[in-house]
Design a protein around this motif. Structure first.
Motif, PDB file in Angstrom:
ATOM      1  N   ARG A  65      34.989  47.965  32.714  1.00 49.09           N
ATOM      2  CA  ARG A  65      34.826  46.519  32.551  1.00 49.09           C
ATOM      3  C   ARG A  65      33.880  45.946  33.597  1.00 49.09           C
ATOM      4  NH1 ARG A  65      40.057  47.034  31.822  1.00 49.09           N
ATOM      5  NH2 ARG A  65      40.676  46.124  33.782  1.00 49.09           N
ATOM      6  N   ILE A  66      34.017  46.384  34.833  1.00 48.59           N
ATOM      7  CA  ILE A  66      33.145  45.899  35.907  1.00 48.59           C
ATOM      8  C   ILE A  66      31.693  46.252  35.600  1.00 48.59           C
ATOM      9  CG2 ILE A  66      32.521  46.269  38.338  1.00 48.59           C
ATOM     10  CD1 ILE A  66      35.615  46.480  38.822  1.00 48.59           C
ATOM     11  N   TYR A  67      31.450  47.490  35.240  1.00 50.21           N
ATOM     12  CA  TYR A  67      30.096  47.944  34.927  1.00 50.21           C
ATOM     13  C   TYR A  67      29.514  47.157  33.759  1.00 50.21           C
ATOM     14  CZ  TYR A  67      26.349  51.082  33.413  1.00 50.21           C
ATOM     15  OH  TYR A  67      25.141  51.607  33.030  1.00 50.21           O
ATOM     16  N   MET A  68      30.276  47.021  32.683  1.00 44.47           N
ATOM     17  CA  MET A  68      29.797  46.317  31.502  1.00 44.47           C
ATOM     18  C   MET A  68      29.521  44.842  31.794  1.00 44.47           C
ATOM     19  SD  MET A  68      32.298  48.083  28.687  1.00 44.47           S
ATOM     20  CE  MET A  68      31.649  47.270  27.241  1.00 44.47           C
ATOM     21  N   ALA A  69      30.383  44.216  32.571  1.00 43.38           N
ATOM     22  CA  ALA A  69      30.197  42.800  32.902  1.00 43.38           C
ATOM     23  C   ALA A  69      28.930  42.596  33.716  1.00 43.38           C
ATOM     24  CB  ALA A  69      31.412  42.264  33.663  1.00 43.38           C
TER      25      ALA A  69
END
Length: 132
Positions: A65-69
């Motif tokens: 989620r962090i990477y995608m955001a």
């Protein structure tokens, strides 16, 4: 009471750790609101694991989620400098406006987490925006 949120837009963000610095020493991150397809992909990345030995569960996949955001929401920066004072270039993927992995590697994990938190929290309307 409005039912629609504001249109997608870009905005500036300063890391909490730099708020006490003089303005000319801060890095200003340029963030953008998530497109609907990015928001859906991020929400789909949640992994819920239920334990058979207890009634509790856990939500995993936070690294994803962090990477995608950040890939979807970080669009630039100003004032980013190496220790020697030279500017840190903001590079994007070839043929894309998305930040490159090479550029993301320059940020600490804690800073990535804070930026992702900001990007994700701005993906939801505030009480002021929804009229509640």
């Amino acid at each position: 009471m409005p039912i629609f949120t504001r249109p997608r837009e870009s905005y500036e963000y300063t890391l909490r750790a730099e708020l006490d610095l003089p303005e000319d020493e801060r890095t200003t991150f340029l963030l953008t609101d998530l497109r609907e397809r990015d928001r859906v992909r991020i929400m789909d990345s949640f992994k819920i694991e239920v334990s058979e030995s207890s009634d509790s569960g856990a939500v995993g996949g936070s690294g994803t989620r962090i990477y995608m955001a950040i890939k979807a929401g970080l669009v630039g920066w100003r004032g980013a400098r190496y220790e020697d004072g030279t500017d840190v270039p903001f590079k994007t993927e070839s043929g894309s406006k998305r930040v490159s992995d090479e550029t993301l590697e320059l940020l600490s994990w804690a800073d990535k987490m804070e930026l992702a938190e900001q990007i994700l929290s701005s993906a939801y309307p505030s009480e002021d925006e929804t009229g509640k």
